[in-house]
Design a protein around this motif. Structure first.
Motif, PDB file in Angstrom:
ATOM      1  N   ILE A 125      52.062  63.509  37.051  1.00  0.00           N
ATOM      2  CA  ILE A 125      52.405  62.092  36.995  1.00  0.00           C
ATOM      3  C   ILE A 125      53.511  61.864  35.970  1.00  0.00           C
ATOM      4  CG2 ILE A 125      51.541  59.787  36.403  1.00  0.00           C
ATOM      5  CD1 ILE A 125      48.776  60.757  37.432  1.00  0.00           C
ATOM      6  N   GLU A 161      57.092  60.122  36.693  1.00  0.00           N
ATOM      7  CA  GLU A 161      57.445  58.833  36.074  1.00  0.00           C
ATOM      8  C   GLU A 161      58.882  58.834  35.560  1.00  0.00           C
ATOM      9  OE1 GLU A 161      53.160  57.303  34.248  1.00  0.00           O
ATOM     10  OE2 GLU A 161      54.414  58.656  33.067  1.00  0.00           O
ATOM     11  N   ASN A 165      52.866  57.928  40.818  1.00  0.00           N
ATOM     12  CA  ASN A 165      51.586  57.750  41.505  1.00  0.00           C
ATOM     13  C   ASN A 165      51.100  59.067  42.081  1.00  0.00           C
ATOM     14  OD1 ASN A 165      51.300  54.794  41.303  1.00  0.00           O
ATOM     15  ND2 ASN A 165      53.154  54.764  42.554  1.00  0.00           N
ATOM     16  N   HIS A 216      48.772  61.024  44.975  1.00  0.00           N
ATOM     17  CA  HIS A 216      48.256  60.823  46.322  1.00  0.00           C
ATOM     18  C   HIS A 216      47.521  62.078  46.798  1.00  0.00           C
ATOM     19  CE1 HIS A 216      50.801  57.250  46.599  1.00  0.00           C
ATOM     20  NE2 HIS A 216      51.766  57.987  46.089  1.00  0.00           N
TER      21      HIS A 216
END
Length: 206
Positions: free
Chosen positions: A169, A173, A196, A198
């Motif tokens: 993550i 970012e 995000n 998933h």
């Protein structure tokens, strides 16, 4: 999320059908709520599972769309994470896209080899000197292994994630990189993009 060039029509139809089934289940639960002998907890659990399944189908489809402009090795990556998922071998694979990652990574060990699932799996084999840290993939090659990624600090308290997931993550970012994560605790596979995470479908999650 990025715009993608894949034909979404067949997947959209599948997702519509799945979502309609969830809506129908919710409506059925509304209708039986007046029955004092009916417990909703089991139904809620099933609906949560159905939502997760829908998300995983969509994420698995999108993953190929996000990767295909930047590498021809999606089949090799898919085989690798499927096998690692079954064996519960943890892994962290960074696929570089348009952004330079030089200033964001603490460099690891240069590899400079064509990407194959067997080479990736051997890097992340438990006990391998390179299994900690992330593998960096650019185009169709493994650039380096044992790279250190910036950690996200967004997930604290009850929603605590492991170091691999926070690293995935964290890099997503700060860049447009896509980062694949295999959990060694559960074998679940996820990818991070745009900050995000998933989950995607593997044989272990079916």
């Amino acid at each position: 999320m990025d715009n993608v060039g894949c034909d979404f029509s067949p997947m959209k139809q599948t997702l519509k059908e799945d979502i309609h089934q969830v809506i129908k289940a919710l409506q059925n639960n509304v209708e039986v709520m007046d029955n004092e002998n009916y417990c909703l907890l089991g139904a809620f659990e099933k609906i949560k599972e159905d939502f997760l399944s829908i998300e995983m189908k969509a994420a698995t489809f999108y993953l190929n769309c996000y990767l295909s402009p930047f590498t021809d090795k999606y089949p090799e990556l898919s085989i690798c994470v499927q096998n690692m998922s079954k064996l519960k071998h943890g892994g962290l694979i960074v696929i570089q896209r348009e952004d330079s990652l030089q200033s964001l990574l603490k460099p690891g060990i240069p590899i400079g080899a064509e990407l194959t699932h067997s080479l990736l799996q051997s890097i992340f084999y438990p006990g391998s000197p390179l299994h900690d840290g992330a593998v960096l993939v650019s185009h169709n090659h493994i650039v380096s292994a044992a790279n250190v990624l910036p950690l996200s600090d967004r997930f604290t308290g009850e929603k605590k994630l492991g170091t691999r997931h926070r690293a995935a993550i964290g890099l997503s970012e700060k860049s447009d990189a896509l980062v694949l994560v295999v959990s060694e605790e559960t074998g679940r596979v996820s990818f991070a993009i745009d900050g995000n995470l998933h989950p995607i479908i593997t044989h272990a999650s079916i």
